[in-house]
Design an enzyme around this catalytic site. Structure first.
Site, mmCIF file in Angstrom:
data_model
loop_
_atom_site.group_PDB
_atom_site.id
_atom_site.type_symbol
_atom_site.label_atom_id
_atom_site.label_comp_id
_atom_site.label_asym_id
_atom_site.label_seq_id
_atom_site.Cartn_x
_atom_site.Cartn_y
_atom_site.Cartn_z
ATOM 1 N N TRP A 1 25.420 -5.020 4.248
ATOM 2 C CA TRP A 1 25.908 -5.262 5.610
ATOM 3 C C TRP A 1 25.846 -6.756 5.890
ATOM 4 O O TRP A 1 24.907 -7.434 5.466
ATOM 5 C CB TRP A 1 25.054 -4.513 6.639
ATOM 6 C CG TRP A 1 25.616 -3.181 7.030
ATOM 7 C CD1 TRP A 1 26.275 -2.876 8.185
ATOM 8 C CD2 TRP A 1 25.597 -1.960 6.268
ATOM 9 N NE1 TRP A 1 26.654 -1.557 8.179
ATOM 10 C CE2 TRP A 1 26.259 -0.980 7.024
ATOM 11 C CE3 TRP A 1 25.096 -1.612 5.010
ATOM 12 C CZ2 TRP A 1 26.429 0.329 6.571
ATOM 13 C CZ3 TRP A 1 25.258 -0.318 4.557
ATOM 14 C CH2 TRP A 1 25.922 0.635 5.332
ATOM 15 N N SER A 2 26.840 -7.228 6.652
ATOM 16 C CA SER A 2 26.976 -8.676 6.829
ATOM 17 C C SER A 2 25.751 -9.343 7.440
ATOM 18 O O SER A 2 25.195 -10.290 6.874
ATOM 19 C CB SER A 2 28.212 -8.959 7.683
ATOM 20 O OG SER A 2 28.234 -10.296 8.090
ATOM 21 N N TRP A 3 25.326 -8.882 8.612
ATOM 22 C CA TRP A 3 24.197 -9.617 9.203
ATOM 23 C C TRP A 3 22.885 -9.251 8.546
ATOM 24 O O TRP A 3 21.989 -10.073 8.459
ATOM 25 C CB TRP A 3 24.210 -9.608 10.725
ATOM 26 C CG TRP A 3 23.828 -8.388 11.519
ATOM 27 C CD1 TRP A 3 23.991 -7.084 11.189
ATOM 28 C CD2 TRP A 3 23.240 -8.407 12.841
ATOM 29 N NE1 TRP A 3 23.569 -6.287 12.220
ATOM 30 C CE2 TRP A 3 23.112 -7.060 13.241
ATOM 31 C CE3 TRP A 3 22.833 -9.417 13.714
ATOM 32 C CZ2 TRP A 3 22.574 -6.697 14.482
ATOM 33 C CZ3 TRP A 3 22.304 -9.053 14.948
ATOM 34 C CH2 TRP A 3 22.170 -7.720 15.322
ATOM 35 N N ASP B 1 25.053 -0.864 17.848
ATOM 36 C CA ASP B 1 26.063 0.186 17.916
ATOM 37 C C ASP B 1 26.131 0.982 19.224
ATOM 38 O O ASP B 1 27.162 1.067 19.855
ATOM 39 C CB ASP B 1 25.853 1.185 16.770
ATOM 40 C CG ASP B 1 25.829 0.516 15.401
ATOM 41 O OD1 ASP B 1 25.981 -0.724 15.333
ATOM 42 O OD2 ASP B 1 25.667 1.220 14.399
ATOM 43 N N GLU C 1 13.252 0.479 10.338
ATOM 44 C CA GLU C 1 14.430 -0.135 10.953
ATOM 45 C C GLU C 1 14.134 -0.474 12.420
ATOM 46 O O GLU C 1 14.447 -1.551 12.898
ATOM 47 C CB GLU C 1 15.574 0.890 10.851
ATOM 48 C CG GLU C 1 16.926 0.428 11.260
ATOM 49 C CD GLU C 1 17.954 1.565 11.151
ATOM 50 O OE1 GLU C 1 17.560 2.730 10.897
ATOM 51 O OE2 GLU C 1 19.151 1.283 11.332
HETATM 52 C C1 DGY Z 1 25.862 2.725 10.853
HETATM 53 O O1 DGY Z 1 26.531 3.321 10.021
HETATM 54 O O2 DGY Z 1 25.035 3.254 11.599
HETATM 55 C C2 DGY Z 1 26.016 1.275 10.969
HETATM 56 O O3 DGY Z 1 25.205 0.739 11.944
HETATM 57 C C3 DGY Z 1 27.438 0.940 11.236
HETATM 58 O O4 DGY Z 1 27.637 -0.315 10.774
#
Ligand code: DGY
Length: 438
Positions: free
Chosen positions: A32-34, A174, A411
Site C-alpha cells: 500500500w502506498s502510504w 476509509d 493495526e
Molecule cells: C482495505 O481494503 O480495507 C483498504 O483499507 C483499502 O485500501
C-alpha cells in the site's frame, strides 16, 4: 525497548516479500502506498539500502500521469479483494504502468518524509550507504516532483489549495465519519457480485467497515472504470468528490520537505520554487477551512456543496501544515490535548483517537470511527518535533511506545481498554516503533 525494536525488525523481515513489504501478512498481502512510505521510515534505521528498495518498488509502479497508486499488487498473491481483475487498470487505464498491477486510486502523500528519513540515516553511515541514498534521490527526484505535480494539478483543478478525493479509500481513513454524508449521496447502481476477503482475516466484523459501506466502495470502482481512470473524466463524473483537509495538510508539509531536500541537494531551481509554491498554496487552502477561534479544520463535499464538520483527528490538519495564527493554534493544541481527544479521562494512553470519544459518531471498535492508530500517533509526534514542540512530541512517543509494548503491533487499538484490533503484525505499526527507538 531493545527487545521491542528487535521484535519490530523481526516483524518487518517476516512481512518482506523481497522487494516489497506487505502491509500486513494476511489482511493486506500487497504493498500500500502510504504504508510503504511508513515502512521505509521503519526500515531506514535497519538498512538504508532496503528502505530505498521499498520506495523504488513503489515508484516503479507510478502511473504515467504521475499518480502513485494506492496498491501495488504482489505477483501471484491472492486473498485480497478488490484485486487487479476487479480494478481492471491494465485493460482500461491508458495511464497505468506497464510492468506492474496496481489499483486505480491514490493515497496520502507522506513519501517525502520517508525520503528525508532515508537521507538522515544515510548520513550516520559510511560513504557507501550515503552514496546509495544520494543515487536514489538523483534517480527518483523527477518522479517525486511528478507525483507532487500530479496532485497539485489533477487533484486541485480549482487551485484553491485543497486536494480532491474520489474515493474514501484515497484518504486512508476509509470509513471515517468524515465521509458519511458524502457516501449517503452515492446511489450505488448494480455492483458485480463479490465476496469480501477482509472478513476472513478479521473475524469480528464490528472492527471493519459494514457491507453497506463496501457496496458503495465498490460502486465507486465501477464509476471509475466507466471513466477509464482519466483525471478529467473523474472530476466530471464521480458521485463522490470531497476536498480532504488532512491530505491537503500532509501535502503542504511534504512539498516543503521535498523543497528543502531539493535545496540541500542542488536540484533544479524551478522544481524547488514550484514545491515551495505548492507548500504555501496548500497551507493557505487548509487554513481557509478552519474555524477562526478553535482552529479546527473541515473537509468540503464538492457534490453536496457543504462543509463537513466532524470531530475526528482530521480537524488537527493545521498543526501539520502550519499557518494558523497564534491564538487559534493554541486553541487547537488545547483541543488535541484536552478531554475531547488525548486528554479524555477514560483513555488508556494519551494518544489521539481517530474520532473523538465524545462525538456521537464515536465507535470504539470500528476502524476509523474511534480506535487509536499507532501510525497516526507517530505522524503527530514527528510533526510536533518538526514544529519545535519537543515536549509534546516526546509525550506522544512515550505514550505510543507504552501502547506498543503489548507486542501485537496491531493495526489499531480500542481507546479505553487498549485492546489490539484489526490486523496484528501490521508493518507500519512496527515501523513507527522502529523510528521511535532508532
Ligand atoms: C482495505 O481494503 O480495507 C483498504 O483499507 C483499502 O485500501
Amino acid at each position: 525497548p531493545t527487545q521491542l525494536a528487535a521484535r519490530a525488525a523481526y516483524l518487518l523481515r517476516g512481512n518482506d516479500l523481497g522487494t516489497m513489504t506487505s502491509a500486513a501478512p494476511r489482511l493486506y498481502p500487497h504493498m500500500w502506498s502510504w504504508d510503504a512510505a511508513f515502512v521505509a521510515i521503519g526500515l531506514a534505521p535497519l538498512s538504508v539500502e532496503r528502505a530505498v528498495v521499498e520506495l523504488d518498488t513503489l515508484l516503479s509502479a507510478q502511473w504515467r500521469n504521475g499518480m502513485i497508486p494506492h496498491i501495488v499488487f504482489a505477483n501471484g498473491v491472492d486473498g485480497y479483494f478488490p484485486g487487479p481483475a476487479r480494478w481492471g487498470c491494465r485493460d482500461l487505464a491508458a495511464n497505468a504502468p506497464l510492468g506492474m498491477q496496481t489499483s486505480g486510486i491514490t493515497q496520502p502523500p507522506v513519501h517525502a518524509i520517508a525520503v528525508q528519513r532515508i537521507l538522515d540515516h544515510s548520513r550516520r553511515h559510511g560513504r557507501t550507504t550515503r552514496a546509495i541514498a544520494e543515487e536514489f534521490l538523483d534517480r527518483r527526484w523527477p518522479d517525486l516532483v511528478r507525483w507532487h505535480r500530479w496532485l497539485a494539478h489533477a487533484r486541485d483543478t480549482s487551485e484553491n489549495g485543497r486536494i480532491t478525493l474520489f474515493h474514501g479509500w484515497e484518504s486512508g481513513m476509509d470509513n471515517s465519519p468524515r465521509w458519511d454524508t458524502a457516501y449517503a449521496n452515492v446511489i450505488a447502481g448494480a455492483v458485480p457480485a463479490y465476496t469480501r476477503e477482509d472478513l476472513a482475516h478479521v473475524t469480528d466484523a464490528a472492527q471493519r467497515p459494514t457491507n453497506r459501506e463496501y457496496d458503495r466502495y465498490l460502486w465507486l470502482l465501477e464509476e471509475m472504470k466507466t471513466a477509464r481512470y482519466e483525471d478529467t473524466e473523474l472530476s466530471a463524473t464521480m458521485s463522490f468528490a470531497v476536498e480532504d483537509v488532512f491530505v491537503s495538510a500532509v501535502f503542504s508539509m511534504a512539498c516543503e520537505i521535498l523543497a528543502i531536500i531539493g535545496e540541500d541537494h542542488s536540484k533544479p531551481r524551478s522544481d524547488v520554487r514550484e514545491l515551495h509554491y505548492w507548500a504555501e498554496r496548500f497551507r493557505k487552502g487548509v487554513i481557509s477551512t478552519t474555524d477562526q477561534r478553535s482552529g479546527a479544520a473541515r473537509d468540503y463535499d464538492l457534490r453536496g456543496g457543504n462543509w463537513i464538520a466532524t470531530d475526528t483527528i482530521a480537524i488537527f490538519a493545521p498543526l501539520i501544515s502550519g499557518g494558523l495564527d497564534r491564538e487559534a493554534e493554541r486553541a487547537l493544541l488545547r483541543t488535541f490535548e484536552g478531554p475531547k481527544f488525548c486528554g479524555h479521562p477514560d483513555l488508556r494512553y494519551a494518544v489521539p483517537p481517530s474520532t473523538s470519544p465524545v462525538s456521537k459518531d464515536f465507535r470504539p471498535f470500528e476502524y476509523w470511527r474511534g480506535p487509536i492508530w499507532p501510525v497516526m500517533t507517530w505522524l503527530f509526534s514527528w510533526v510536533f518535533a518538526r514544529r519545535g514542540w519537543a515536549e509534546r512530541a516526546h509525550l506522544l512517543r512515550s505514550e505510543g511506545l507504552r501502547q506498543a509494548s503489548d507486542g501485537s503491533f496491531a493495526e489499531y487499538y480500542e481507546p479505553f481498554t487498549g485492546n489490539p484490533l484489526g490486523s496484528m503484525q501490521q508493518s507500519w505499526t512496527a515501523a513507527a516503533v522502529l523510528d521511535w527507538l532508532g
